[in-house]
Design a protein around this motif. Sequence first.
Motif, PDB file in Angstrom:
ATOM      1  N   SER A 285      -5.278   0.203  -4.808  1.00 35.93           N
ATOM      2  CA  SER A 285      -5.498   1.599  -5.178  1.00 35.93           C
ATOM      3  C   SER A 285      -6.656   2.203  -4.383  1.00 35.93           C
ATOM      4  O   SER A 285      -6.575   3.342  -3.905  1.00 35.93           O
ATOM      5  CB  SER A 285      -5.777   1.695  -6.684  1.00 35.93           C
TER       6      SER A 285
ATOM      7  N   GLU B 279       6.121  13.939   5.250  1.00 37.61           N
ATOM      8  CA  GLU B 279       4.844  13.367   4.840  1.00 37.61           C
ATOM      9  C   GLU B 279       3.707  14.354   5.096  1.00 37.61           C
ATOM     10  O   GLU B 279       3.662  15.026   6.130  1.00 37.61           O
ATOM     11  CB  GLU B 279       4.574  12.070   5.614  1.00 37.61           C
TER      12      GLU B 279
ATOM     13  N   ASN C   1      -5.722   2.774  -0.769  1.00 44.46           N
ATOM     14  CA  ASN C   1      -4.955   4.013  -0.681  1.00 44.46           C
ATOM     15  C   ASN C   1      -5.871   5.234  -0.718  1.00 44.46           C
ATOM     16  O   ASN C   1      -5.635   6.231  -0.021  1.00 44.46           O
ATOM     17  CB  ASN C   1      -3.935   4.084  -1.815  1.00 44.46           C
ATOM     18  N   SER C   2      -6.918   5.174  -1.519  1.00 43.98           N
ATOM     19  CA  SER C   2      -7.887   6.270  -1.568  1.00 43.98           C
ATOM     20  C   SER C   2      -8.598   6.418  -0.223  1.00 43.98           C
ATOM     21  O   SER C   2      -8.864   7.532   0.234  1.00 43.98           O
ATOM     22  CB  SER C   2      -8.919   6.027  -2.674  1.00 43.98           C
TER      23      SER C   2
ATOM     24  N   TYR D 228      -7.285   5.646   2.715  1.00 41.73           N
ATOM     25  CA  TYR D 228      -6.325   6.298   3.605  1.00 41.73           C
ATOM     26  C   TYR D 228      -6.365   7.814   3.426  1.00 41.73           C
ATOM     27  O   TYR D 228      -6.360   8.570   4.395  1.00 41.73           O
ATOM     28  CB  TYR D 228      -4.901   5.819   3.305  1.00 41.73           C
ATOM     29  N   HIS D 229      -6.379   8.230   2.182  1.00 40.34           N
ATOM     30  CA  HIS D 229      -6.411   9.670   1.893  1.00 40.34           C
ATOM     31  C   HIS D 229      -7.664  10.317   2.484  1.00 40.34           C
ATOM     32  O   HIS D 229      -7.588  11.403   3.078  1.00 40.34           O
ATOM     33  CB  HIS D 229      -6.358   9.908   0.388  1.00 40.34           C
TER      34      HIS D 229
ATOM     35  N   ASP E 121       0.839  -1.199   0.000  1.00 37.34           N
ATOM     36  CA  ASP E 121       0.000   0.000   0.000  1.00 37.34           C
ATOM     37  C   ASP E 121       0.874   1.249   0.000  1.00 37.34           C
ATOM     38  O   ASP E 121       2.102   1.158  -0.110  1.00 37.34           O
ATOM     39  CB  ASP E 121      -0.977  -0.023   1.183  1.00 37.34           C
ATOM     40  N   ARG E 122       0.251   2.406   0.105  1.00 37.52           N
ATOM     41  CA  ARG E 122       1.006   3.664  -0.009  1.00 37.52           C
ATOM     42  C   ARG E 122       2.041   3.847   1.091  1.00 37.52           C
ATOM     43  O   ARG E 122       2.971   4.642   0.952  1.00 37.52           O
ATOM     44  CB  ARG E 122       0.053   4.862  -0.021  1.00 37.52           C
ATOM     45  N   TRP E 123       1.874   3.139   2.208  1.00 37.50           N
ATOM     46  CA  TRP E 123       2.843   3.245   3.301  1.00 37.50           C
ATOM     47  C   TRP E 123       3.972   2.231   3.152  1.00 37.50           C
ATOM     48  O   TRP E 123       4.870   2.194   3.987  1.00 37.50           O
ATOM     49  CB  TRP E 123       2.154   2.996   4.650  1.00 37.50           C
TER      50      TRP E 123
END
Length: 474
Positions: free
Chosen positions: A25, A159, A28-29, A31-32, A10-12
């Motif tokens: 994907s 970050e 990740n969205s 998380y955002h 994932d993004r992390w």
Amino acid sequence: MEGESTVKFDRWGSPVTTTSDACISLINSYYHQVLCYGRERKVIMAAMEEDRECVLANALAALFLFSRDTSAASRHLQVAAARLGRATSYEKLLYDSVSSIMNGTDCETVVALHSKLLREFPRDLASLNRAQALCFYMGRPDLSLGLVEQQVLPENQQESYIYGMLAFPLLELGRMSDAEISARKGLEINKSDPWSQHALCHVFQYECHFREAVKFMEECSPSWIDCSSFMYTHNWWHVALCYMDGHSPLNRILDIYDRHIWAELQRDDADCAEVYLNALGLWLRVDVRGWIGYTGNRLRNLANCLLNQESWHVDWLLDLLSVWALAHIGEIPRAEDLVKSIKSRLYSMSQKKQQSLHKGVLLAEALFEYGRGDYQHAYDILGPDFNANNFKVIGASDEQLDVFNEVWYTILLNTGYTSKAIGEIEKRLQHRSGVPFLWNLLHKVLMDKIKQKTGLEIQDSAKLKLTMLQWRNL
């Protein structure tokens, strides 16, 4: 390769077992959305649809549904549990932290599980966000600061969102200069970070820079349009408070309420409880200042929404404010029902939680009496040493708690404890000397005292002149 069970990241950089790049994907969205306090956290359901076997997607979907549909949430958690054998170490740690929340584990244990996760995966800012929320509802900004400062910040120096998450516990611990530095650094990285904006506004308010706060927040406000009901109305709540303390006309406050708080309830995707929380927090301040009679039917229209028990027990602070509102508009039986329900909720908790949240019940009882105008009974419940700053356990920031100190001053003045009220107000002014409401209240009290006791005229007149001089120099 798409369609094959494999480890993706994932993004992390956390490892996730999934058959789908689209699932990653969409995670990740999600998380955002968590970090920007967005309105679209439901995107996690789409992630789960892309890979119904993914432990991470199912665990996060369970968490998303937990406050909305407990049966559906349980089903997704069961799916995640059944597939832990193929999960990565990250997914297992996240499952443990999420399941502990859903199973009603005590907050200290839940935070400890999140701390364990963050030690191994310190780049997971979504889990940090969740852990900090738990610390907030425990009234433990010190614990929240330790998580971000010691475990997460070293791995996330540049970050986005990290510095807003650092700023908030700093300001709750009274470290305003450090909080301001952190919030400004967060805005250098991402000027649209609503939590950094929010933290900087807190600093401005504490320092009584109300005009600066209004200017800053109104310039930021276009970036709130996609924020959740809570973040959108909470930031506008801050703006309204700054107008209130900055001597602006009442119609400016009413305009903010009508266009940005009440109007939020008209949205199909509104979280009504989050809106009620900010709306009631505003109206209680308006009431303390004696302006509620000039606001039309706004409070009654809002309080009518609280007659529906769906909004009860979503949030401790919301319950307390609802008790006051219902009592204030004359819905006494309903307010009494809510107080009884709060007590029943407390008695169903563990002994440890009962001890920590007993204060919340006392405050609910006092707000009921205050709401219906029985100031003496409210005083008897709170006792002579009340200080709202000791009530963080109800899940409220210092700024949210401060209105209860204002209620306390009103109770003292209406029960004849004038000298004590003067002492409490003066003590508060030592920390926040630029609050016009407190100076105005002190002025009024001293004027009344002069009229009642001419023997104190010389001493009090001197004090009154000093008060007025300080007020003019704000």
